[in-house]
Design a protein around this motif. Sequence first.
Motif, PDB file in Angstrom:
ATOM      1  N   ASP A 284     -10.025  25.612  -8.488  1.00 32.28           N
ATOM      2  CA  ASP A 284      -9.625  25.175  -9.823  1.00 32.28           C
ATOM      3  C   ASP A 284      -8.831  23.875  -9.814  1.00 32.28           C
ATOM      4  O   ASP A 284      -8.246  23.483 -10.819  1.00 32.28           O
ATOM      5  N   GLY A 285      -8.800  23.174  -8.667  1.00 32.14           N
ATOM      6  CA  GLY A 285      -8.136  21.871  -8.609  1.00 32.14           C
ATOM      7  C   GLY A 285      -7.123  21.777  -7.482  1.00 32.14           C
ATOM      8  O   GLY A 285      -7.060  22.653  -6.616  1.00 32.14           O
ATOM      9  N   PRO A 286      -6.327  20.718  -7.491  1.00 29.42           N
ATOM     10  CA  PRO A 286      -5.352  20.509  -6.426  1.00 29.42           C
ATOM     11  C   PRO A 286      -4.331  21.658  -6.346  1.00 29.42           C
ATOM     12  O   PRO A 286      -3.938  22.220  -7.369  1.00 29.42           O
ATOM     13  N   SER A 287      -3.914  21.971  -5.116  1.00 33.13           N
ATOM     14  CA  SER A 287      -2.824  22.931  -4.936  1.00 33.13           C
ATOM     15  C   SER A 287      -1.557  22.337  -5.553  1.00 33.13           C
ATOM     16  O   SER A 287      -1.504  21.146  -5.879  1.00 33.13           O
ATOM     17  N   LEU A 288      -0.543  23.148  -5.722  1.00 34.75           N
ATOM     18  CA  LEU A 288       0.720  22.666  -6.289  1.00 34.75           C
ATOM     19  C   LEU A 288       1.296  21.522  -5.452  1.00 34.75           C
ATOM     20  O   LEU A 288       1.790  20.536  -6.004  1.00 34.75           O
ATOM     21  N   SER A 289       1.239  21.666  -4.138  1.00 36.67           N
ATOM     22  CA  SER A 289       1.767  20.612  -3.263  1.00 36.67           C
ATOM     23  C   SER A 289       0.991  19.319  -3.421  1.00 36.67           C
ATOM     24  O   SER A 289       1.576  18.232  -3.499  1.00 36.67           O
ATOM     25  N   LEU A 290      -0.325  19.407  -3.475  1.00 39.94           N
ATOM     26  CA  LEU A 290      -1.140  18.205  -3.636  1.00 39.94           C
ATOM     27  C   LEU A 290      -0.907  17.577  -5.011  1.00 39.94           C
ATOM     28  O   LEU A 290      -0.801  16.355  -5.125  1.00 39.94           O
ATOM     29  N   GLN A 291      -0.793  18.379  -6.040  1.00 40.74           N
ATOM     30  CA  GLN A 291      -0.540  17.835  -7.376  1.00 40.74           C
ATOM     31  C   GLN A 291       0.788  17.097  -7.424  1.00 40.74           C
ATOM     32  O   GLN A 291       0.913  16.045  -8.054  1.00 40.74           O
ATOM     33  N   SER A 292       1.784  17.618  -6.718  1.00 39.90           N
ATOM     34  CA  SER A 292       3.080  16.947  -6.656  1.00 39.90           C
ATOM     35  C   SER A 292       2.945  15.575  -5.988  1.00 39.90           C
ATOM     36  O   SER A 292       3.560  14.597  -6.424  1.00 39.90           O
ATOM     37  N   ARG A 293       2.123  15.474  -4.960  1.00 42.09           N
ATOM     38  CA  ARG A 293       1.887  14.200  -4.279  1.00 42.09           C
ATOM     39  C   ARG A 293       1.152  13.224  -5.204  1.00 42.09           C
ATOM     40  O   ARG A 293       1.482  12.040  -5.266  1.00 42.09           O
ATOM     41  N   ILE A 294       0.173  13.724  -5.919  1.00 39.61           N
ATOM     42  CA  ILE A 294      -0.575  12.891  -6.875  1.00 39.61           C
ATOM     43  C   ILE A 294       0.371  12.358  -7.944  1.00 39.61           C
ATOM     44  O   ILE A 294       0.338  11.165  -8.279  1.00 39.61           O
TER      45      ILE A 294
ATOM     46  N   TYR B 211       0.838  -1.201   0.000  1.00 37.01           N
ATOM     47  CA  TYR B 211       0.000   0.000   0.000  1.00 37.01           C
ATOM     48  C   TYR B 211       0.869   1.246   0.000  1.00 37.01           C
ATOM     49  O   TYR B 211       1.949   1.251   0.590  1.00 37.01           O
ATOM     50  N   ILE B 212       0.346   2.292  -0.626  1.00 38.84           N
ATOM     51  CA  ILE B 212       0.878   3.629  -0.419  1.00 38.84           C
ATOM     52  C   ILE B 212      -0.261   4.457   0.169  1.00 38.84           C
ATOM     53  O   ILE B 212      -1.428   4.263  -0.167  1.00 38.84           O
ATOM     54  N   ILE B 213       0.101   5.331   1.083  1.00 33.69           N
ATOM     55  CA  ILE B 213      -0.867   6.254   1.682  1.00 33.69           C
ATOM     56  C   ILE B 213      -0.507   7.640   1.166  1.00 33.69           C
ATOM     57  O   ILE B 213       0.588   8.147   1.432  1.00 33.69           O
ATOM     58  N   VAL B 214      -1.410   8.237   0.418  1.00 38.01           N
ATOM     59  CA  VAL B 214      -1.161   9.570  -0.127  1.00 38.01           C
ATOM     60  C   VAL B 214      -1.838  10.578   0.795  1.00 38.01           C
ATOM     61  O   VAL B 214      -3.066  10.571   0.938  1.00 38.01           O
ATOM     62  N   LEU B 215      -1.037  11.414   1.434  1.00 37.72           N
ATOM     63  CA  LEU B 215      -1.568  12.384   2.386  1.00 37.72           C
ATOM     64  C   LEU B 215      -2.110  13.608   1.656  1.00 37.72           C
ATOM     65  O   LEU B 215      -1.503  14.101   0.711  1.00 37.72           O
ATOM     66  N   GLY B 216      -3.227  14.092   2.137  1.00 38.91           N
ATOM     67  CA  GLY B 216      -3.900  15.208   1.495  1.00 38.91           C
ATOM     68  C   GLY B 216      -3.218  16.549   1.725  1.00 38.91           C
ATOM     69  O   GLY B 216      -2.386  16.715   2.612  1.00 38.91           O
ATOM     70  N   ALA B 217      -3.592  17.491   0.902  1.00 37.36           N
ATOM     71  CA  ALA B 217      -3.194  18.895   1.005  1.00 37.36           C
ATOM     72  C   ALA B 217      -4.325  19.692   0.365  1.00 37.36           C
ATOM     73  O   ALA B 217      -5.271  19.127  -0.186  1.00 37.36           O
ATOM     74  N   ARG B 218      -4.214  20.970   0.393  1.00 35.19           N
ATOM     75  CA  ARG B 218      -5.301  21.864  -0.010  1.00 35.19           C
ATOM     76  C   ARG B 218      -5.797  21.633  -1.443  1.00 35.19           C
ATOM     77  O   ARG B 218      -5.013  21.418  -2.361  1.00 35.19           O
ATOM     78  N   VAL B 219      -7.113  21.702  -1.585  1.00 40.44           N
ATOM     79  CA  VAL B 219      -7.755  21.675  -2.900  1.00 40.44           C
ATOM     80  C   VAL B 219      -8.348  23.058  -3.133  1.00 40.44           C
ATOM     81  O   VAL B 219      -9.099  23.565  -2.305  1.00 40.44           O
ATOM     82  N   LYS B 220      -7.985  23.669  -4.253  1.00 38.88           N
ATOM     83  CA  LYS B 220      -8.516  24.989  -4.609  1.00 38.88           C
ATOM     84  C   LYS B 220      -9.741  24.815  -5.508  1.00 38.88           C
ATOM     85  O   LYS B 220     -10.024  23.712  -5.980  1.00 38.88           O
TER      86      LYS B 220
END
Length: 192
Positions: A53-63, A42-51
């Motif tokens: 217009d879509g995922p924040s830059l930090s969240l997109q990097s995690r995705i 398993y991988i656990i992808v930790l959340g970050a802010r969603v704007k």
Amino acid sequence: MKRKKGLKLLLLSGAAALLYCAILQYKIYQYSHKPVPKDADYIIVLGARVKTDGPSLSLQSRIDAAAAYLLANQNTKAIVSGGQGTDEPVSEAEAMKQGLLTAGIDETRIIMESRSRNTYENITFTKKLIPAHSEPVLLVTNDFHLYRAVKMAEKQGLNVKGLPAPTPLITIPKSYVREYLALTKYLLTGKI
């Protein structure tokens, strides 16, 4: 005389603060540069802010980091973990799921945890979704956040390794200052 003592105290305090930040930075660097095991259960992808217009830059990097790992490791499942803040159009988990689907990850490999509001809850709620003896388990988060996230998971009895996502350049100053403060609070109180 008082002025000299005050200046000396100020310089010593500044030096101590710099040394403390250097130690934190070393730990952050160390945890974000460890080898990443292949074929994790398993991988656990930790959340970050969603704007709006879509995922924040930090969240997109995690995705992006999670998608790359999942594409290279076809038997790994992902747990996307993050609730919906009052200013977010969808839960962080939903935004991550959509991002992974767009990257070509099959929906059957994605498990959603959409109640958590912070890193501690991400781990608490996600831990219940992982079968016993699943190893390795990887935490996916931005490199600046990995040290604290792994330590929190270990404290909750979850044996994890890290999968670092790059921190977007524009967010580095703010992210690291916030992380130093969060780490200090965590080290002093054991809470986020």
